[in-house]
Design a protein around this motif. Structure first.
Motif, PDB file in Angstrom:
ATOM      1  N   PHE A   1      24.714   4.725  35.178  1.00 47.26           N
ATOM      2  CA  PHE A   1      26.032   4.998  35.736  1.00 47.26           C
ATOM      3  C   PHE A   1      26.526   6.384  35.324  1.00 47.26           C
ATOM      4  O   PHE A   1      27.176   7.072  36.108  1.00 47.26           O
ATOM      5  CB  PHE A   1      27.022   3.917  35.295  1.00 47.26           C
ATOM      6  CG  PHE A   1      26.939   2.656  36.103  1.00 47.26           C
ATOM      7  CD1 PHE A   1      27.840   2.394  37.112  1.00 47.26           C
ATOM      8  CD2 PHE A   1      25.934   1.727  35.869  1.00 47.26           C
ATOM      9  CE1 PHE A   1      27.761   1.236  37.876  1.00 47.26           C
ATOM     10  CE2 PHE A   1      25.837   0.561  36.617  1.00 47.26           C
ATOM     11  CZ  PHE A   1      26.751   0.325  37.623  1.00 47.26           C
ATOM     12  N   ARG A   2      26.207   6.803  34.111  1.00 43.29           N
ATOM     13  CA  ARG A   2      26.608   8.146  33.671  1.00 43.29           C
ATOM     14  C   ARG A   2      25.868   9.216  34.465  1.00 43.29           C
ATOM     15  O   ARG A   2      26.457  10.217  34.864  1.00 43.29           O
ATOM     16  CB  ARG A   2      26.326   8.311  32.174  1.00 43.29           C
ATOM     17  CG  ARG A   2      27.226   7.479  31.278  1.00 43.29           C
ATOM     18  CD  ARG A   2      26.990   7.786  29.817  1.00 43.29           C
ATOM     19  NE  ARG A   2      27.662   6.818  28.960  1.00 43.29           N
ATOM     20  CZ  ARG A   2      27.066   6.001  28.103  1.00 43.29           C
ATOM     21  NH1 ARG A   2      25.757   6.051  27.968  1.00 43.29           N
ATOM     22  NH2 ARG A   2      27.767   5.159  27.377  1.00 43.29           N
TER      23      ARG A   2
ATOM     24  N   THR B   1      15.056   4.869  34.218  1.00 41.06           N
ATOM     25  CA  THR B   1      15.198   6.095  35.008  1.00 41.06           C
ATOM     26  C   THR B   1      15.632   5.787  36.447  1.00 41.06           C
ATOM     27  O   THR B   1      15.576   6.669  37.306  1.00 41.06           O
ATOM     28  CB  THR B   1      13.876   6.880  35.034  1.00 41.06           C
ATOM     29  OG1 THR B   1      12.841   6.053  35.593  1.00 41.06           O
ATOM     30  CG2 THR B   1      13.475   7.292  33.619  1.00 41.06           C
ATOM     31  N   TYR B   2      16.047   4.572  36.708  1.00 37.67           N
ATOM     32  CA  TYR B   2      16.491   4.200  38.047  1.00 37.67           C
ATOM     33  C   TYR B   2      17.712   5.010  38.470  1.00 37.67           C
ATOM     34  O   TYR B   2      18.559   5.375  37.650  1.00 37.67           O
ATOM     35  CB  TYR B   2      16.876   2.717  38.087  1.00 37.67           C
ATOM     36  CG  TYR B   2      15.741   1.779  38.407  1.00 37.67           C
ATOM     37  CD1 TYR B   2      14.430   2.206  38.436  1.00 37.67           C
ATOM     38  CD2 TYR B   2      15.996   0.436  38.679  1.00 37.67           C
ATOM     39  CE1 TYR B   2      13.392   1.335  38.722  1.00 37.67           C
ATOM     40  CE2 TYR B   2      14.966  -0.441  38.964  1.00 37.67           C
ATOM     41  CZ  TYR B   2      13.669   0.015  38.985  1.00 37.67           C
ATOM     42  OH  TYR B   2      12.659  -0.847  39.270  1.00 37.67           O
ATOM     43  N   SER B   3      17.825   5.247  39.765  1.00 36.25           N
ATOM     44  CA  SER B   3      19.073   5.774  40.325  1.00 36.25           C
ATOM     45  C   SER B   3      20.042   4.596  40.460  1.00 36.25           C
ATOM     46  O   SER B   3      19.642   3.429  40.340  1.00 36.25           O
ATOM     47  CB  SER B   3      18.822   6.391  41.697  1.00 36.25           C
ATOM     48  OG  SER B   3      18.468   5.381  42.638  1.00 36.25           O
ATOM     49  N   LEU B   4      21.291   4.899  40.723  1.00 32.50           N
ATOM     50  CA  LEU B   4      22.267   3.830  40.893  1.00 32.50           C
ATOM     51  C   LEU B   4      21.916   2.965  42.096  1.00 32.50           C
ATOM     52  O   LEU B   4      22.093   1.740  42.057  1.00 32.50           O
ATOM     53  CB  LEU B   4      23.673   4.414  41.040  1.00 32.50           C
ATOM     54  CG  LEU B   4      24.812   3.387  41.102  1.00 32.50           C
ATOM     55  CD1 LEU B   4      24.836   2.515  39.853  1.00 32.50           C
ATOM     56  CD2 LEU B   4      26.147   4.078  41.292  1.00 32.50           C
ATOM     57  N   ASP B   5      21.430   3.572  43.173  1.00 37.17           N
ATOM     58  CA  ASP B   5      21.034   2.795  44.355  1.00 37.17           C
ATOM     59  C   ASP B   5      19.912   1.820  44.023  1.00 37.17           C
ATOM     60  O   ASP B   5      19.920   0.664  44.471  1.00 37.17           O
ATOM     61  CB  ASP B   5      20.587   3.724  45.481  1.00 37.17           C
ATOM     62  CG  ASP B   5      21.748   4.460  46.132  1.00 37.17           C
ATOM     63  OD1 ASP B   5      22.891   4.001  45.969  1.00 37.17           O
ATOM     64  OD2 ASP B   5      21.516   5.475  46.794  1.00 37.17           O
ATOM     65  N   GLU B   6      18.942   2.271  43.240  1.00 38.92           N
ATOM     66  CA  GLU B   6      17.835   1.396  42.844  1.00 38.92           C
ATOM     67  C   GLU B   6      18.335   0.269  41.954  1.00 38.92           C
ATOM     68  O   GLU B   6      17.901  -0.883  42.089  1.00 38.92           O
ATOM     69  CB  GLU B   6      16.758   2.217  42.126  1.00 38.92           C
ATOM     70  CG  GLU B   6      15.999   3.159  43.042  1.00 38.92           C
ATOM     71  CD  GLU B   6      15.093   4.116  42.295  1.00 38.92           C
ATOM     72  OE1 GLU B   6      14.012   4.446  42.825  1.00 38.92           O
ATOM     73  OE2 GLU B   6      15.457   4.539  41.178  1.00 38.92           O
ATOM     74  N   PHE B   7      19.254   0.589  41.053  1.00 38.88           N
ATOM     75  CA  PHE B   7      19.837  -0.450  40.201  1.00 38.88           C
ATOM     76  C   PHE B   7      20.574  -1.487  41.041  1.00 38.88           C
ATOM     77  O   PHE B   7      20.446  -2.701  40.823  1.00 38.88           O
ATOM     78  CB  PHE B   7      20.806   0.173  39.189  1.00 38.88           C
ATOM     79  CG  PHE B   7      21.611  -0.847  38.435  1.00 38.88           C
ATOM     80  CD1 PHE B   7      21.057  -1.530  37.358  1.00 38.88           C
ATOM     81  CD2 PHE B   7      22.916  -1.137  38.821  1.00 38.88           C
ATOM     82  CE1 PHE B   7      21.794  -2.484  36.675  1.00 38.88           C
ATOM     83  CE2 PHE B   7      23.653  -2.098  38.142  1.00 38.88           C
ATOM     84  CZ  PHE B   7      23.097  -2.768  37.066  1.00 38.88           C
ATOM     85  N   ASN B   8      21.350  -1.025  42.030  1.00 37.16           N
ATOM     86  CA  ASN B   8      22.096  -1.951  42.886  1.00 37.16           C
ATOM     87  C   ASN B   8      21.173  -2.884  43.653  1.00 37.16           C
ATOM     88  O   ASN B   8      21.486  -4.065  43.863  1.00 37.16           O
ATOM     89  CB  ASN B   8      22.976  -1.168  43.856  1.00 37.16           C
ATOM     90  CG  ASN B   8      24.188  -0.554  43.179  1.00 37.16           C
ATOM     91  OD1 ASN B   8      24.618  -1.028  42.125  1.00 37.16           O
ATOM     92  ND2 ASN B   8      24.734   0.491  43.768  1.00 37.16           N
TER      93      ASN B   8
END
Length: 286
Positions: A82-83, A9-16
């Motif tokens: 990413f989606r 459930t991470y946001s893209l910022d958290e994934f980065n």
């Protein structure tokens, strides 16, 4: 139970942030995958794992190993992030964008008369770069960078190859503002001599994008070692300039057939330069 159920459930910022923290420990092949997904967020969201593996010339199992190295169960969990970002942050995107890029490549190769005009594709890509800039850059970041520049003894500007226009524009604008700005252009092979002037109390503004020119990273390291502040404009958290920076901006992640736009970076440079001369006044559109 998953390796880390919260990661799905991470946001893209958290994934980065997770990727940036693990990047140095990844193998050469997994770093290749990491760079691909950061450079191609649309394709990562829309392509199948098999298609991505083919483009990277790796086995699909390598994508799974990459995901597991970041504590995800599989690559599909990363694609979901990413989606979701595509829908939430950039509602103008659709599968049609990715399809149009493919049509451009295929049409050029096959001589199709109905291939999308190349200008339209680049107009769309540049528009997307500006949309990205709006979501990536905060008012606080801009304020911090502007205050750092204002308080500096001297301002040094660096950009090589396709980043050179950014540094050159900033130099032109800052000199017109009567600021002590110096363009590190390395003319005549004198970059090393120019860098010797940088010292404590100075600031270095640097723009660098893949393949991250070694001389640019070297200059930033020297400037930091001498006590100068570093403000960087680059494309992702795993860029080598980020670790050397006091303030950084992520811009121009969009590429078309390997050609990276600098529209977002130029817009950011303009905002920085004009912000230096505003002194808190509000800017209005004519």
């Amino acid at each position: 139970m998953g390796k880390n159920e919260g990661r799905a459930t991470y946001s893209l910022d958290e994934f980065n942030l997770v990727l940036a923290g693990r990047f140095d420990s990844l193998s050469k092949q997994l770093k290749k995958i990491a760079r691909f997904i950061l450079d191609n967020p649309i394709d990562t969201a829309l392509d199948t794992a098999a298609e991505i593996a083919t483009r990277l010339e790796v086995q699909p199992s390598s994508l799974i190993r990459f995901a597991q190295a970041l504590d995800f169960e599989g690559f599909s969990e990363i694609q979901k992030i990413f989606r979701a970002n595509l829908v939430q942050q950039l509602p103008g995107y659709s599968a049609n964008y990715s399809d149009r890029i493919r049509e451009l490549k295929e049409g050029a190769a096959e001589g199709k008369s109905d291939a999308p005009p190349i200008l339209d594709v680049f107009l769309e890509a540049n528009s997307d770069a500006l949309t990205n800039l709006k979501t990536e850059v905060t008012a606080k970041q801009l304020e911090t960078a502007i205050n750092t520049i204002k308080s500096a003894n001297n301002i040094y500007l660096l950009g090589q190859r396709r980043s050179y226009p950014v540094a050159s524009f900033l130099y032109y604008m800052m000199r017109n503002l009567d600021l002590r700005a110096f363009l590190l252009d390395g003319v005549g092979g004198n970059l090393a001599e120019q860098v010797r002037l940088i010292g404590e109390g100075d600031v270095l503004l640097v723009a660098t994008f893949p393949n991250y020119a070694d001389e640019v990273i070297g200059v930033a390291q020297q400037a930091r070692d001498k006590g100068a502040k570093i403000i960087a404009m680059t494309d992702k958290l795993v860029s080598p300039i980020v670790k050397l920076s006091d303030t950084y901006f992520l811009t121009d992640k969009v590429t078309v057939s390997g050609f990276r736009t600098i529209t977002g970076t130029m817009c950011l440079a303009q905002a920085l330069a004009i912000g230096l001369g505003m002194d808190g006044n509000q800017l209005t559109r004519d």
